[in-house]
Structures are given as C-alpha cells and as structure tokens.
Design an enzyme around this catalytic site. Structure first.
Site, PDB file in Angstrom:
ATOM      1  N   THR A   1       8.949 -39.714  41.037  1.00  0.00           N
ATOM      2  CA  THR A   1       9.030 -39.111  39.706  1.00  0.00           C
ATOM      3  C   THR A   1       8.772 -40.145  38.614  1.00  0.00           C
ATOM      4  O   THR A   1       7.923 -39.957  37.746  1.00  0.00           O
ATOM      5  CB  THR A   1      10.435 -38.482  39.514  1.00  0.00           C
ATOM      6  OG1 THR A   1      10.650 -37.606  40.608  1.00  0.00           O
ATOM      7  CG2 THR A   1      10.545 -37.730  38.219  1.00  0.00           C
ATOM      8  N   VAL A   2       9.515 -41.259  38.645  1.00  0.00           N
ATOM      9  CA  VAL A   2       9.379 -42.239  37.561  1.00  0.00           C
ATOM     10  C   VAL A   2       8.049 -42.984  37.675  1.00  0.00           C
ATOM     11  O   VAL A   2       7.352 -43.203  36.676  1.00  0.00           O
ATOM     12  CB  VAL A   2      10.581 -43.225  37.548  1.00  0.00           C
ATOM     13  CG1 VAL A   2      10.450 -44.200  36.383  1.00  0.00           C
ATOM     14  CG2 VAL A   2      11.903 -42.478  37.462  1.00  0.00           C
TER      15      VAL A   2
ATOM     16  N   LYS B   1      19.249 -48.767  38.231  1.00  0.00           N
ATOM     17  CA  LYS B   1      20.575 -49.256  37.797  1.00  0.00           C
ATOM     18  C   LYS B   1      21.418 -49.756  38.967  1.00  0.00           C
ATOM     19  O   LYS B   1      22.222 -50.670  38.818  1.00  0.00           O
ATOM     20  CB  LYS B   1      21.321 -48.175  37.028  1.00  0.00           C
ATOM     21  CG  LYS B   1      21.539 -46.869  37.759  1.00  0.00           C
ATOM     22  CD  LYS B   1      20.661 -45.787  37.213  1.00  0.00           C
ATOM     23  CE  LYS B   1      20.689 -44.551  38.066  1.00  0.00           C
ATOM     24  NZ  LYS B   1      19.807 -43.497  37.617  1.00  0.00           N
TER      25      LYS B   1
ATOM     26  N   GLY C   1      18.246 -43.489  30.135  1.00  0.00           N
ATOM     27  CA  GLY C   1      16.884 -42.963  30.290  1.00  0.00           C
ATOM     28  C   GLY C   1      15.957 -43.466  29.193  1.00  0.00           C
ATOM     29  O   GLY C   1      15.705 -44.670  29.068  1.00  0.00           O
TER      30      GLY C   1
ATOM     31  N   GLU D   1      20.794 -33.993  42.388  1.00  0.00           N
ATOM     32  CA  GLU D   1      20.167 -34.329  43.669  1.00  0.00           C
ATOM     33  C   GLU D   1      20.761 -33.450  44.769  1.00  0.00           C
ATOM     34  O   GLU D   1      21.852 -32.905  44.607  1.00  0.00           O
ATOM     35  CB  GLU D   1      20.492 -35.790  44.038  1.00  0.00           C
ATOM     36  CG  GLU D   1      20.136 -36.804  42.997  1.00  0.00           C
ATOM     37  CD  GLU D   1      18.677 -37.194  43.031  1.00  0.00           C
ATOM     38  OE1 GLU D   1      18.016 -36.978  44.058  1.00  0.00           O
ATOM     39  OE2 GLU D   1      18.191 -37.688  41.999  1.00  0.00           O
TER      40      GLU D   1
ATOM     41  N   ASP E   1      27.127 -43.411  39.300  1.00  0.00           N
ATOM     42  CA  ASP E   1      25.964 -43.696  38.451  1.00  0.00           C
ATOM     43  C   ASP E   1      26.425 -44.138  37.055  1.00  0.00           C
ATOM     44  O   ASP E   1      25.964 -45.156  36.521  1.00  0.00           O
ATOM     45  CB  ASP E   1      25.107 -42.416  38.373  1.00  0.00           C
ATOM     46  CG  ASP E   1      23.906 -42.561  37.464  1.00  0.00           C
ATOM     47  OD1 ASP E   1      22.909 -43.160  37.889  1.00  0.00           O
ATOM     48  OD2 ASP E   1      23.977 -42.073  36.310  1.00  0.00           O
TER      49      ASP E   1
ATOM     50  N   LYS F   1      26.062 -47.919  35.016  1.00  0.00           N
ATOM     51  CA  LYS F   1      25.509 -48.010  33.659  1.00  0.00           C
ATOM     52  C   LYS F   1      26.541 -48.619  32.703  1.00  0.00           C
ATOM     53  O   LYS F   1      26.195 -49.412  31.822  1.00  0.00           O
ATOM     54  CB  LYS F   1      25.087 -46.613  33.183  1.00  0.00           C
ATOM     55  CG  LYS F   1      23.885 -46.061  33.965  1.00  0.00           C
ATOM     56  CD  LYS F   1      23.680 -44.584  33.696  1.00  0.00           C
ATOM     57  CE  LYS F   1      22.447 -44.032  34.375  1.00  0.00           C
ATOM     58  NZ  LYS F   1      22.359 -42.559  34.302  1.00  0.00           N
TER      59      LYS F   1
ATOM     60  N   GLY G   1      15.025 -37.981  33.469  1.00  0.00           N
ATOM     61  CA  GLY G   1      13.769 -37.232  33.570  1.00  0.00           C
ATOM     62  C   GLY G   1      12.567 -38.147  33.633  1.00  0.00           C
ATOM     63  O   GLY G   1      12.634 -39.323  33.256  1.00  0.00           O
TER      64      GLY G   1
HETATM   65  N1  HSE Z   1      21.137 -38.989  37.887  1.00  0.00           N
HETATM   66  C1  HSE Z   1      21.008 -39.630  36.615  1.00  0.00           C
HETATM   67  C2  HSE Z   1      21.562 -38.729  35.525  1.00  0.00           C
HETATM   68  C3  HSE Z   1      19.558 -39.944  36.377  1.00  0.00           C
HETATM   69  O1  HSE Z   1      21.834 -37.545  35.792  1.00  0.00           O
HETATM   70  O2  HSE Z   1      21.796 -39.176  34.413  1.00  0.00           O
HETATM   71  C4  HSE Z   1      19.287 -40.861  35.201  1.00  0.00           C
HETATM   72  O3  HSE Z   1      19.840 -42.137  35.376  1.00  0.00           O
END
Ligand code: HSE
Length: 405
Positions: free
Chosen positions: A11-12, A100, A129, A185, A196, A200, A297
């Site tokens: 994707t990225v 990250k 993002g 996911e 996650d 961050k 995204g």
């Molecule tokens: N899974 C992460 C989110 C993706 O929902 O923010 C972006 O880092």
C-alpha cells in the site's frame, strides 16, 4: 538526477511510486533536480503495473548500485526491513521509512549508523501518517521546551471508538465493520491493544524531550474492554472515549501512558473523530498547538515518506538534524502518575464508595439504573489501585479522565 529505490510495493510503496510519478515536476522544481525511481523491490510480480519495468526481487542489486542514494523502506516489520535498512545505511544510502515498529525497536542503532556514515534515517510517516508532526517537533518547535505530547495516534481505534459512541454498537461488531471498511487489519491486535499507539508515543516523546523513551517502558492498555455502557456514560457526561498516547516531561522525569481516556467536549481532541489523528503539543514558548489530519492510508503516508526522500535528497552526504539522542529518559514510576478516574460500580452503597474514594462526583444515568458512576479527584495510580482492590468486584470498569491537575 537522484536515484532512489522503494523497498516493498504494498500500500505505502505503491503510494510513494504514485507521489513521484504524479508530482515529479513540482518535486523537481522544489529540489532543483529530478528524482528517479530506479528500483522497486518486492518478492511478488506485478504484470501490467507501471512499476513492472523497475521491479527487482533481490535487495543486493539495490545495495550494490552506487547510483542509488536514497532508499524508502516501506516493507514493515522488524525482520528483513531491519537487515535491509542497516545494510543500506552502512553502504552510505539514506533511508526513509513509515515503519514505526522498526524505529521504536532499533531506531537508536539505525540512527547511530546513519550519523557515522553521514547519511539520514528519516521517519516522518511513522507517526500521524500524513501529518508532519515529526518535522514540526524537530524544526518548527526547535526553540521550545516541549513538556506535553498527547494524541490520537491510531486511526483504526479512533474510528472504532467514534462509531461505538455514535451508533451504540459493541466492540466486536464495530471491529468487524472496521475490517470490512479496510481500516482494521485481519489481525487487529497491534491497533486494538494499543501497541501501535505505544510505539508512536515513544517516538514522539523521544523527539519532543530530546531523551530516548523506550516503548517497553510505557504502560499500555488497548480498547478491547470498552463497552457500549461506557459509551453511554461518556455521552451523558459530555465526553467521548479516545485511545490516547500521552506523555509529559517534568523535573521528575517522563510520565507516559497509552490508554483509553474520557475526553471532555471542551478539549480539542474531542473533535478528532473517525480515522483522523490529532496530536496536542505544549511548549513553554508556543503554548498549545494541535496537529490534525489524515493519520493513515496510502497517499497520506506516502506523502510523508516522499517528503523525507526530498529532504534526504536536499542533504545528500549529510545527516539531517533531528532531536533524537541516545541518552535514556528518566521515567516516572507509573504508580506515581496522577489521574482522575471514572469508576462504574454496582451493588455498593454510595457511602461505602465515598469512604474509599472521598471527594468523588456521582453520575447516574437513566439508561443504566442498576449502576452508579463516580469521578474521583486526582490521585496517584498506585493509591487508586489499592482503593480499587478494596472495592473488589463491585467495580465494573475504570477509565482515566483526560484533564490537567
Ligand atoms: N494501523 C495504523 C492506524 C496505521 O490505524 O493508525 C497508521 O500508522
């Protein structure tokens, strides 16, 4: 002409390809030189895809090509992504990433190698993002002493919390909906358990305070225990429940946590809804600032990776300055952190609760008549834990309140 390679055409990676093919002219004008995607690395084939001509399956081809000055690592994970990043930096190539997990796990080592080799390891896309929060902290606020970073750093869980609040749906139902929309996911553990957001929070805190905050030292709670009843209370109190990454730096050290918080409607983070991210920063000169936007995204993330590539291209054979240091932050014992707590109880008289949690405010809502909710005064986490133990199974749920003492 500056040659780059993209590691991973998911994707990225395909987003980065699109940024450079769509905006090549504007990027060339700003940089004063063209950027060419010389290679895209992926194990898969993409017949008919525009990147097919530059697709390679062997990383060694990229590593051995002295023309490749910058590599975008957008593979994710901490396995091959780590090995390839390390080798690329050691070979004198700058690396830009959205990964990250890798920055939080191996950032110190990778940053050190980059400095030794006189190249850059840049990771704007790892937090928020497309929101340029890392550049804001490193450059825009470089003359400030930042003491607080608090944010909605995970789009998936923010979407889920918002939907649960607006629609009264339960966790499992909302998760399935988020997966169907492509936000969550198939294995949502990293998002819903807060891992996650934790990584961050560690990265942003490290940059904000100029001291290394290890993600393993941040107490982390996800959203899996939040129920539709919690949401009903939140709405009745004029609040929303948000998964926040929070850290503050005082003379005692850094207090950090990732957890669901009650956020009052008067606070800016209250209106950060859906899949958006919002990051609140307080600096001693700046005062308050909020950074808001698309936190996940394909194109927002690719936009941030691409901006790093342009930055690395502007600073070839130099290390782009960041606030990252190897000096460990002094972490405040999580038991000493002070919070207000919202506590839902059942089958216990008010006076018994008041004898354990004096000074609390009572909340009853018509929709759940069999329960009583309380908001405690500020107290240390360790003290609250003891009081909660005394209340035992009379406590249904506990959520911290996002407020300044
Ligand atoms: N899974 C992460 C989110 C993706 O929902 O923010 C972006 O880092």
């Amino acid at each position: 002409m500056i040659n780059i390679a993209i590691l991973g055409y998911g994707t990225v990676g395909s987003g980065v390809y699109r940024v450079f093919t769509t905006n090549h002219k504007i990027i060339e004008n700003r940089l004063g030189e063209a950027i060419r995607i010389k290679y895209v690395l992926d194990l898969r084939d993409f017949p008919g895809d525009p990147a097919e001509d530059v697709l390679v399956h062997d990383f060694q081809v990229i590593l051995d090509d002295p023309e490749v000055a910058i590599v975008a690592e957008v593979m994710g994970g901490t396995g091959a992504a780590y090995t390839f990043t390390k080798k690329a930096l050691e070979a004198g190539k700058s690396v830009c990433t959205s990964n990250k997990a890798l920055v939080a796990e191996h950032g110190r080592e990778l940053m050190r190698i980059a400095r030794e080799k006189g190249v850059s390891y840049l990771f704007e896309a790892s937090c928020g993002g497309g929101i340029p929060i890392i550049r804001a902290i490193n450059d825009g606020l470089t003359a400030d002493e930042i003491d607080t970073v608090a944010g909605i750093l995970n789009g998936t869980t923010n979407y889920m919390m918002y939907k649960m609040g607006e629609e009264g749906s339960d966790f499992e139902e909302t998760l399935k909906e988020a997966q169907a929309m492509g936000y969550a996911e198939a294995d949502p553990t990293d998002d819903v358990e807060g891992h996650d957001a934790c990584r961050k929070t560690a990265i942003l805190s490290t940059l904000a305070y100029g001291k290394y905050v290890d993600y393993r030292s941040i107490p982390t709670e996800g959203i899996t225990k939040i129920t539709s009843e919690d949401m009903k209370y939140a709405a009745a109190m004029g609040c929303r429940i948000k998964l926040l990454g929070f850290s503050t730096n005082t003379e005692k050290g850094v207090t950090a946590i990732v957890a669901p918080f009650l956020v009052d409607k008067d606070q800016a983070l209250y209106n950060v809804n859906d899949v958006f991210n919002g990051i609140f920063v307080h600096g001693n000169m700046l005062g308050d600032a909020m950074f808001y936007g698309s936190g996940a995204g394909m194109l927002p993330t690719a936009s941030a990776v691409s901006a790093d590539i342009v930055d690395a291209a502007m600073h070839l054979n130099k290390t782009v300055r960041t606030n990252w240091t190897d000096e460990e932050a002094q972490m405040v014992d999580p038991g000493d952190a002070r919070w207000k707590f919202f506590v839902r109880t059942r089958d216990i008289p008010e006076e018994d609760v008041f004898s354990i949690l004096p000074g609390s405010r009572v909340f009853r809502i018509a929709k759940i008549p069999e329960e009583t909710g309380y908001i405690t005064p500020f107290m240390k986490q360790a003290d609250f834990d003891k009081k909660q133990a005394r209340l035992g199974d009379k406590v249904i749920s506990v959520i911290r309140v996002f407020a300044k003492e």
